[in-house]
Every structure is written in structure tokens, then in C-alpha cells.
Design a protein around this motif. Sequence first.
Motif, PDB file in Angstrom:
ATOM      1  N   LEU A 168       0.823  -1.198   0.000  1.00 58.15           N
ATOM      2  CA  LEU A 168       0.000   0.000   0.000  1.00 58.15           C
ATOM      3  C   LEU A 168       0.863   1.256   0.000  1.00 58.15           C
ATOM      4  CD1 LEU A 168      -2.857   1.145   0.039  1.00 58.15           C
ATOM      5  CD2 LEU A 168      -2.778   1.083   2.539  1.00 58.15           C
ATOM      6  N   GLY A 169       1.937   1.232   0.780  1.00 57.16           N
ATOM      7  CA  GLY A 169       2.846   2.369   0.756  1.00 57.16           C
ATOM      8  C   GLY A 169       3.430   2.592  -0.622  1.00 57.16           C
ATOM      9  N   PHE A 170       3.806   1.520  -1.288  1.00 56.99           N
ATOM     10  CA  PHE A 170       4.361   1.618  -2.637  1.00 56.99           C
ATOM     11  C   PHE A 170       3.337   2.196  -3.601  1.00 56.99           C
ATOM     12  CE2 PHE A 170       4.859  -0.298  -6.854  1.00 56.99           C
ATOM     13  CZ  PHE A 170       6.113   0.191  -7.201  1.00 56.99           C
ATOM     14  N   LEU A 171       2.132   1.626  -3.610  1.00 57.02           N
ATOM     15  CA  LEU A 171       1.104   2.070  -4.550  1.00 57.02           C
ATOM     16  C   LEU A 171       0.702   3.511  -4.308  1.00 57.02           C
ATOM     17  CD1 LEU A 171      -1.158  -1.114  -4.547  1.00 57.02           C
ATOM     18  CD2 LEU A 171       0.305  -0.340  -6.425  1.00 57.02           C
ATOM     19  N   SER A 172       0.750   3.946  -3.054  1.00 56.39           N
ATOM     20  CA  SER A 172       0.297   5.298  -2.715  1.00 56.39           C
ATOM     21  C   SER A 172       1.360   6.363  -2.967  1.00 56.39           C
ATOM     22  CB  SER A 172      -0.127   5.353  -1.252  1.00 56.39           C
ATOM     23  OG  SER A 172       0.992   5.171  -0.397  1.00 56.39           O
ATOM     24  N   GLY A 173       2.577   5.953  -3.250  1.00 58.06           N
ATOM     25  CA  GLY A 173       3.643   6.919  -3.491  1.00 58.06           C
ATOM     26  C   GLY A 173       4.455   7.286  -2.276  1.00 58.06           C
ATOM     27  N   ALA A 174       4.367   6.502  -1.212  1.00 59.47           N
ATOM     28  CA  ALA A 174       5.157   6.783  -0.012  1.00 59.47           C
ATOM     29  C   ALA A 174       6.640   6.604  -0.296  1.00 59.47           C
ATOM     30  CB  ALA A 174       4.722   5.863   1.124  1.00 59.47           C
ATOM     31  N   ALA A 175       7.462   7.474   0.243  1.00 62.18           N
ATOM     32  CA  ALA A 175       8.913   7.394   0.051  1.00 62.18           C
ATOM     33  C   ALA A 175       9.450   6.127   0.700  1.00 62.18           C
ATOM     34  CB  ALA A 175       9.586   8.619   0.652  1.00 62.18           C
ATOM     35  N   PHE A 176      10.329   5.419  -0.017  1.00 61.07           N
ATOM     36  CA  PHE A 176      10.886   4.177   0.526  1.00 61.07           C
ATOM     37  C   PHE A 176      12.318   3.994   0.049  1.00 61.07           C
ATOM     38  CE2 PHE A 176       9.289   2.748  -3.577  1.00 61.07           C
ATOM     39  CZ  PHE A 176      10.215   1.807  -3.995  1.00 61.07           C
ATOM     40  N   ARG A 177      12.972   3.009   0.634  1.00 60.39           N
ATOM     41  CA  ARG A 177      14.348   2.657   0.276  1.00 60.39           C
ATOM     42  C   ARG A 177      14.467   1.143   0.165  1.00 60.39           C
ATOM     43  NH1 ARG A 177      18.511   6.522   3.552  1.00 60.39           N
ATOM     44  NH2 ARG A 177      17.375   8.483   3.295  1.00 60.39           N
ATOM     45  N   ILE A 178      15.424   0.700  -0.644  1.00 61.28           N
ATOM     46  CA  ILE A 178      15.807  -0.710  -0.714  1.00 61.28           C
ATOM     47  C   ILE A 178      17.325  -0.757  -0.731  1.00 61.28           C
ATOM     48  CG2 ILE A 178      15.795  -2.816  -2.103  1.00 61.28           C
ATOM     49  CD1 ILE A 178      13.067  -2.090  -3.139  1.00 61.28           C
ATOM     50  N   GLY A 179      17.913  -1.590   0.113  1.00 61.47           N
ATOM     51  CA  GLY A 179      19.364  -1.715   0.153  1.00 61.47           C
ATOM     52  C   GLY A 179      19.965  -1.042   1.367  1.00 61.47           C
ATOM     53  N   ALA A 180      21.271  -0.936   1.369  1.00 59.66           N
ATOM     54  CA  ALA A 180      21.996  -0.417   2.531  1.00 59.66           C
ATOM     55  C   ALA A 180      22.476   1.003   2.294  1.00 59.66           C
ATOM     56  CB  ALA A 180      23.190  -1.318   2.841  1.00 59.66           C
ATOM     57  N   GLU A 181      22.279   1.854   3.290  1.00 53.54           N
ATOM     58  CA  GLU A 181      22.804   3.208   3.230  1.00 53.54           C
ATOM     59  C   GLU A 181      24.325   3.202   3.404  1.00 53.54           C
ATOM     60  OE1 GLU A 181      18.571   3.407   4.251  1.00 53.54           O
ATOM     61  OE2 GLU A 181      20.247   2.309   5.137  1.00 53.54           O
ATOM     62  N   SER A 182      24.948   4.255   3.000  1.00 51.72           N
ATOM     63  CA  SER A 182      26.388   4.389   3.211  1.00 51.72           C
ATOM     64  C   SER A 182      26.669   4.666   4.677  1.00 51.72           C
ATOM     65  CB  SER A 182      26.955   5.522   2.363  1.00 51.72           C
ATOM     66  OG  SER A 182      26.493   6.777   2.851  1.00 51.72           O
ATOM     67  N   ARG A 183      27.857   4.386   5.086  1.00 50.22           N
ATOM     68  CA  ARG A 183      28.299   4.616   6.457  1.00 50.22           C
ATOM     69  C   ARG A 183      28.116   6.078   6.866  1.00 50.22           C
ATOM     70  NH1 ARG A 183      33.964   2.062   7.185  1.00 50.22           N
ATOM     71  NH2 ARG A 183      32.621   0.296   6.615  1.00 50.22           N
ATOM     72  N   GLU A 184      28.302   6.965   5.917  1.00 45.03           N
ATOM     73  CA  GLU A 184      28.303   8.398   6.198  1.00 45.03           C
ATOM     74  C   GLU A 184      26.912   8.944   6.489  1.00 45.03           C
ATOM     75  OE1 GLU A 184      29.040  12.307   3.472  1.00 45.03           O
ATOM     76  OE2 GLU A 184      30.561  10.734   3.369  1.00 45.03           O
ATOM     77  N   GLU A 185      25.866   8.389   5.846  1.00 44.14           N
ATOM     78  CA  GLU A 185      24.548   9.021   5.914  1.00 44.14           C
ATOM     79  C   GLU A 185      24.024   9.128   7.336  1.00 44.14           C
ATOM     80  OE1 GLU A 185      20.086   8.883   3.962  1.00 44.14           O
ATOM     81  OE2 GLU A 185      21.599   7.470   3.245  1.00 44.14           O
ATOM     82  N   PHE A 186      24.131   8.062   8.120  1.00 45.83           N
ATOM     83  CA  PHE A 186      23.637   8.083   9.493  1.00 45.83           C
ATOM     84  C   PHE A 186      24.756   7.892  10.511  1.00 45.83           C
ATOM     85  CE2 PHE A 186      19.871   6.640   7.063  1.00 45.83           C
ATOM     86  CZ  PHE A 186      19.001   7.652   7.416  1.00 45.83           C
ATOM     87  N   ASP A 187      25.995   8.063  10.076  1.00 43.02           N
ATOM     88  CA  ASP A 187      27.143   7.870  10.965  1.00 43.02           C
ATOM     89  C   ASP A 187      27.112   6.474  11.585  1.00 43.02           C
ATOM     90  OD1 ASP A 187      29.478   8.386  12.353  1.00 43.02           O
ATOM     91  OD2 ASP A 187      28.470   9.448  13.991  1.00 43.02           O
ATOM     92  N   GLU A 188      26.975   5.461  10.725  1.00 47.63           N
ATOM     93  CA  GLU A 188      26.865   4.071  11.163  1.00 47.63           C
ATOM     94  C   GLU A 188      28.137   3.311  10.785  1.00 47.63           C
ATOM     95  OE1 GLU A 188      22.248   2.843  10.800  1.00 47.63           O
ATOM     96  OE2 GLU A 188      23.229   3.290   8.900  1.00 47.63           O
ATOM     97  N   ALA A 189      28.937   2.981  11.763  1.00 46.88           N
ATOM     98  CA  ALA A 189      30.200   2.301  11.483  1.00 46.88           C
ATOM     99  C   ALA A 189      29.990   0.888  10.950  1.00 46.88           C
ATOM    100  CB  ALA A 189      31.063   2.267  12.734  1.00 46.88           C
ATOM    101  N   PHE A 190      28.834   0.277  11.235  1.00 45.91           N
ATOM    102  CA  PHE A 190      28.536  -1.077  10.768  1.00 45.91           C
ATOM    103  C   PHE A 190      28.064  -1.074   9.312  1.00 45.91           C
ATOM    104  CE2 PHE A 190      25.893  -5.146  11.865  1.00 45.91           C
ATOM    105  CZ  PHE A 190      26.862  -5.939  11.260  1.00 45.91           C
ATOM    106  N   ALA A 191      27.724   0.080   8.779  1.00 46.09           N
ATOM    107  CA  ALA A 191      27.231   0.188   7.406  1.00 46.09           C
ATOM    108  C   ALA A 191      28.405   0.135   6.420  1.00 46.09           C
ATOM    109  CB  ALA A 191      26.460   1.485   7.234  1.00 46.09           C
ATOM    110  N   PRO A 192      28.139  -0.191   5.155  1.00 46.42           N
ATOM    111  CA  PRO A 192      29.210  -0.199   4.149  1.00 46.42           C
ATOM    112  C   PRO A 192      29.678   1.215   3.838  1.00 46.42           C
ATOM    113  CG  PRO A 192      27.086  -0.523   3.093  1.00 46.42           C
ATOM    114  CD  PRO A 192      26.822  -0.553   4.570  1.00 46.42           C
ATOM    115  N   GLU A 193      30.870   1.321   3.294  1.00 49.13           N
ATOM    116  CA  GLU A 193      31.392   2.644   2.940  1.00 49.13           C
ATOM    117  C   GLU A 193      30.546   3.303   1.860  1.00 49.13           C
ATOM    118  OE1 GLU A 193      35.488   2.887   2.056  1.00 49.13           O
ATOM    119  OE2 GLU A 193      36.145   1.821   3.844  1.00 49.13           O
ATOM    120  N   LYS A 194      30.078   2.496   0.924  1.00 43.98           N
ATOM    121  CA  LYS A 194      29.219   3.011  -0.135  1.00 43.98           C
ATOM    122  C   LYS A 194      27.876   2.290  -0.098  1.00 43.98           C
ATOM    123  CE  LYS A 194      32.990   4.248  -3.307  1.00 43.98           C
ATOM    124  NZ  LYS A 194      33.541   4.069  -4.676  1.00 43.98           N
ATOM    125  N   ALA A 195      26.823   3.011  -0.436  1.00 40.30           N
ATOM    126  CA  ALA A 195      25.493   2.405  -0.468  1.00 40.30           C
ATOM    127  C   ALA A 195      25.455   1.295  -1.515  1.00 40.30           C
ATOM    128  CB  ALA A 195      24.445   3.469  -0.791  1.00 40.30           C
TER     129      ALA A 195
END
Length: 760
Positions: A168-195
Motif C-alpha cells: 500500500l505504501g508503494f502504490l500510494s507513493g510513499a517514500a521508501f528505500r531498498i538496500g543499505a545506506e552508506s556509512r556516512e549518511e547516518f554515521d553508522e560504522a557497521f554500514a558499508p562505505e558506499k550504499a
Amino acid sequence: MLVEGPYSGNRSLNSKTLTADLIVVGGGMAGICAAITAARQGLEVILVQDRPVLGGNASSEIRLWILGATSSMGNNNRWAREGGIIDEILLENQYRNPEGNALILDTILLEKVTQETNITLLLNTAVHRCEKSGANRIAAALAFCSQNSTEYRLEAPLFVDASGDGILGFLSGAAFRIGAESREEFDEAFAPEKAYGELLGHSLYFHSKDTGKPVQFIPPAFANTDLSSLPRFHTFNLHDRGCRLWWVEYGGRLDTIHATETIKWELWKIIYGIWDHIKNSGEYPEMETHTLEWVGMIPGKRESRRFEGDYMLSQRDVVEQRTHPDRVSYGGWALDLHPADGIYGELPGCTQWHAKGVYGIPFRCLYSKNIENLFLAGRIISASHVAFGSSRVMATCAHNAQAVGMAAALCKERQLLPRDLMEKELMDNLQQRLMDMGQYLPGMHLRDTDNLAKRASLSVSSTFSLQKLPADAGWKDLDSSMAQMLPLEKGRIPVFTFVVKAKKESRLVLRLLCSSLPGNFTPDRQLAEKEFAVSKGVQELAVDFGLLLDERAYYFLAFEANPTIQVAISQLRLTGLLTVFNRVNLDVAKGSRQEPPEGLGVDAFDFWLPERRPGGHNLALRCTPAVNLYRPDYLLNGLFRPTTQTNAWVADPKDPEPILTFSWPTQQKIRKILLWFDTDFDHPLESTLRGHDERVMPFCVREFQLFDEIGTLLYQEAGNHQSRYEIVFDSAVRIKKLVLQLKHPGRNIPAGLLGVGVYS
């Protein structure tokens, strides 16, 4: 008889328009808990599920056990089981189904939903389109039921997407993500260097059964019979009968939404290949009489879309246990990410990093940032890929969804939209209502200003005082470090006396530990250490640490491992008392100490884990002076589980008929009574497969009676097994005294309570 001749046009399907206060899309554990919560608040709810049964990954179609912050008793989150509707469901399942039969769980979930008269349940009904009123608001969801060939138009002012993939979120146009964010975006050391777009894959389970006679297996032509391509095939645990091979995972490099059928076929090939290997390789002769009883028809899905709310939960929220003023739920599972290659990869099946305690989940993660009447529930909530590794598990999803159901009720009452509830007074209202239904929120308490019990004079027939835990349950080997957890007040620490037995002369070390963060149960701070010379045989050890404690908290009296020494243990079991061991639970960790690589942004610490019953006895000990663990006024403090104290009243075991009496100077008109019982929130209650030795948590008072001041019986119960027990009288009773008489739940378990509410 119906005879319909040729028709030159296109026939139309049967169609129905249904309206409600709330549409919940998705009948997994999140959708169920959101729907029930909202329905019990008076909302008309339509629950739409695209499968023939409820439960999602917990259902008999997939058969994954429900878990959350307790992490299968594998981390330091004590008394962390989720409360509210999900607790009610798990306790009911425990009572009816301690063996963990997934089919029985199906019936319990169907019963819970269909007993709510405010819920319209649509099974086998898939949402495929939505209509909007303007750019940012959903007007209706369109769905099709394959079983009755009916198309539904579902209209409501508010919607919940708990569908897993976020249809429903997809059909309605709600903003979403798939995959892993980069380490920098949320200051997450466990995240990859690049998305990147790699995801956690799907898993498929199977069951086998011993028939008692030889059974042949001929694999289907599509089976993958060359297991050399599966690096982990040698780790089969045949005792698990296949259903705990969670690492039979695939699809993380594919589109986990649109390639699900492709992924399923590959998993079928693997599963039938595994069974062929077990049956026909000659390596497992003990499986000669086993047959393949069940293979999942649909895979359990871990990850696809994650939708954006006004806040995105991140690694730092989890690890640092950040406090959010709008917290309406909590999590406690590890940051649990899986390699995208799954079973075809050389990497371990998962990487799990735990926090030192539970973390709050803010309301801002539970609604869409751009579709103004859309709530988010389940694994699609607003979280980074790393934080999703923790928040995605079913009990956490269900707990979040309960907050969504209550929020929907508040929106309906005030004619508001989800974001409007961020106003301080409204958020406080939401949090208080959640806690009133049993939802635990870390660091908060139920004020319960309408509780007439707070205006009463309360007397009790007895209160347990910890002077002694008798040495009557034998001996426990110190093959690993062992600690007795005790809640102690500020001030001088008591002198403790233990009984030990040594095989030979030795040295024994006892440490006093506590948590560096109040409310946590990770003993990462050492306050004192004593070393004793122990002679061969049985002897008592008196320990005087000589300390003044600076805060009320749980403290750990920790014996260092010594295989030549045993400690005496007690049969007496008490609310809020536990022994824990510095051990590993291989289900969720790789060692008894978490040692993350430097720079990962995760803490290093020891795991101190309880034992499952019938183990887990308290240490035998004496306290001088006695420790007051329990107080009657704790029943009115708005906390219904141990935190920095037991938050309980417990009767003396020698009291034959424990009684609490609430007295008022004038007559009161009583309509509702709430009793909060101890159902051991430290026990995880896994819903399927694992099985449990108990149908009712041993601390739970099963039998009680209520009387008025002249002895008239107002109410009685002989088979309680729930945490929160609500009594609603058909017509109000007028009393000056309310007398509650309890029966001890066991010979070595005195009766206790965590809370009492009395309402007009």
C-alpha cells in the motif's frame, strides 16, 4: 439452475465496497496486533490478509518462531519480553501449545482476531491498487479475493501498511528505500562505505518425522543433489528436524519482491537436495526411518522495502540506547545482518552485534513522511538498513504495531492525522494509554490517576523479606562464572553468606558488579572483589564488601568460574530474582563475550545469561540485615516488571492465605479491576518448534478471589495464565473494602503481584 448465454462484452467481477475507521493491510503479527489494539479501542477495523491463514512468518505456512528483545535468552536484556497484545498471544499459545505446533498457533491467531466484533477479516485478499484524494492522502485500497472471486473497495480515513513488502505504501507513493545506506549518511560504522542494493535473503523450512520403519526417498528432478556448492551443508543438526536451518537462505542479490517465486524455486531445489543428502549419502544412518513430512510452500522473507518516516532509526539509536521523547515501543534484538549470497556464500550465515540493553523506538518511525494518513508497521518501518537488522523481528514488529493501533484510535477520537500526535500532550496521552494496555516503555511509568486503589488504605497479610534462600536444591558446578542478581537500595550493602563445596583446596573469587547505565542488566562495572581460600569439603563463606551503594539498581554477586568448586542452590523461586552465567548462546552469539572489531561502533562486553527452567535456581544465601525486595506500594507505581527494583509485592511463603485489603473511608462505586501478574517477562515464549516445559509461567498466580467488606464473593478465577487480568462487572458494585485473596502458585513459589487498578 443458472444458464447464461454468450456475451460479447467483458463481464465484471462481483464487487463490494466496505468502509471502516481503519484499514490494516497485512495479517502477520504486526497487522494482527495493530488491528486488535484499534478494535478494542472501539474502531471499526478491516484486516486484509493475502494468505489463507494469519501470522505471516509465524504461521504454519512458514513456521518461524516469534522473538524480539529477549533474543531467546541469549543477551543481557532481562525481563524484556514485549507486553500488550503480543504478550497475551504468546502466553495463550504457551498455555494451549507448549509443544510449539504451528497449526495450533494458527487457530489461536484466528480466534483472537475473529473474537473482536469490530474487526472484519478478509483472508486470501490481496491489495493491488489504491486511490488517493489529493497527492498525499489515501482514499481507498482495492483488493481481490481469489477464493470468492470478489473485488473489494476498502475506504477509511486511516490506513496501516503491515504487508511486509509495503504494497500500500508503494502504490500510494510513499517514500521508501531498498538496500543499505552508506556509512556516512547516518554515521553508522557497521554500514558499508558506499550504499549498495544487497539484501537479506529468504529462507525455507522443512519438517521430518520418524515413522518407525525404513523410508526411501527419491529426489525430484529439480533437486540440487550436488551439495559441494553449499559451503555450510556439513553443519546439519538432525535433532532440529530441519526447521531451524534458518541459514538455508537465498535471494539477497535479487529483487526480493518481484523475484520471490524465482527465489522460492531455488530454495526448493536446495531443501530437496539437503534431504536427499541426509537420506541417501549414507552419512546419517539414524535417519533411515525418517520421512519428509512438510516443506514450506512460501519462503520466509526478511527484507525488501523500508519506508521513510519523519525519523529513521539508526545504528546509534540501537547501540547508544538513545532516549526519544516520543518512544512508543522498544527493541532489543541484535544488529543482525546476513550476507547477500546466503547459502551459496563462504561467509557465516549472519553477523550479530548486541547492544547493552533495550532501545526505544520513536513514533516518528511509524508513519509515512509524505502520505499523511498512512501508518507503517512491521519490518517496513522507518529505519536504516543496519537498524532494520534489529527492528525487523516479529515480536518487535508486533510491539510497534500495537502503538500504531492505539495511535489510530487517538486520531479517530480527535479527528487527527498521525503526525499531529507529536504534539506533547497528545504524545503523553498515547504513551499512557499504551502502558495501560500492558505496553512497556523503557524509562516510563503509568501514572494511572483514575486508579481508586491509590486513594485507599492498603494492608497486606504478609510481605516476603529476603533473609535466607535455603540450600535445598543441591549443588551447581562453577564450570562458568555464575552470578546472583539482586535489587539493592542505596546505602550499605548487606553481608552475604553462601555455602560452597570444594573438591580440593582452591581459591575462589567473588565480585560485585553492576551496570554502568541504570536500567540495563549488562554488568560492565566492577565495584569490589573478594578472594577466599577454600578448603576441601563443605563450608560457609561470609562476604562483607563494606560498600555504600550510591544508587538503587540490580547488582550481580558473581562467582568466578572454578571447576573444582560447587555452590549450593535453592528451590525457592521469587519474582525479580535470577541467576545468570557468563556463557554463550550459539543461537545469537559466537562467544560468551562480544568482541567487535575496532571502529565498528559496537560495545565489547560479557554476556550473562539465565538458564531455562527446570534449571536457573537461585543461589542459596543469607542476608544480614534482611533485604526488602518487595513492598505493597510497588503495586501502585505504574511499573509492571522488574527494572531497577522488583516493582512487586510478594507474600511470605508461610502465609497460608495471602490477602490484600483496600479500604476507603466512604463507599466506592467500582466497575473495573485490573490485576497485573508476574508471567516472567524474562522467558521468551518462542511460539513454534522449540517447545517449553511449562504451560503457565511458574510465578503467575492462577487462583484468586475478590470479596467485599462483609465477605460477599465478588469474583473468582481458578485458571489464570495471563499478565494483565481485567475484571469488568456487569453493573457497578458498591464497596468500602476490596479484599483480594491469592493462592500461592507453587510450593516453592510464593504469591505475588505487580500491580492493582480499581476504577469506577
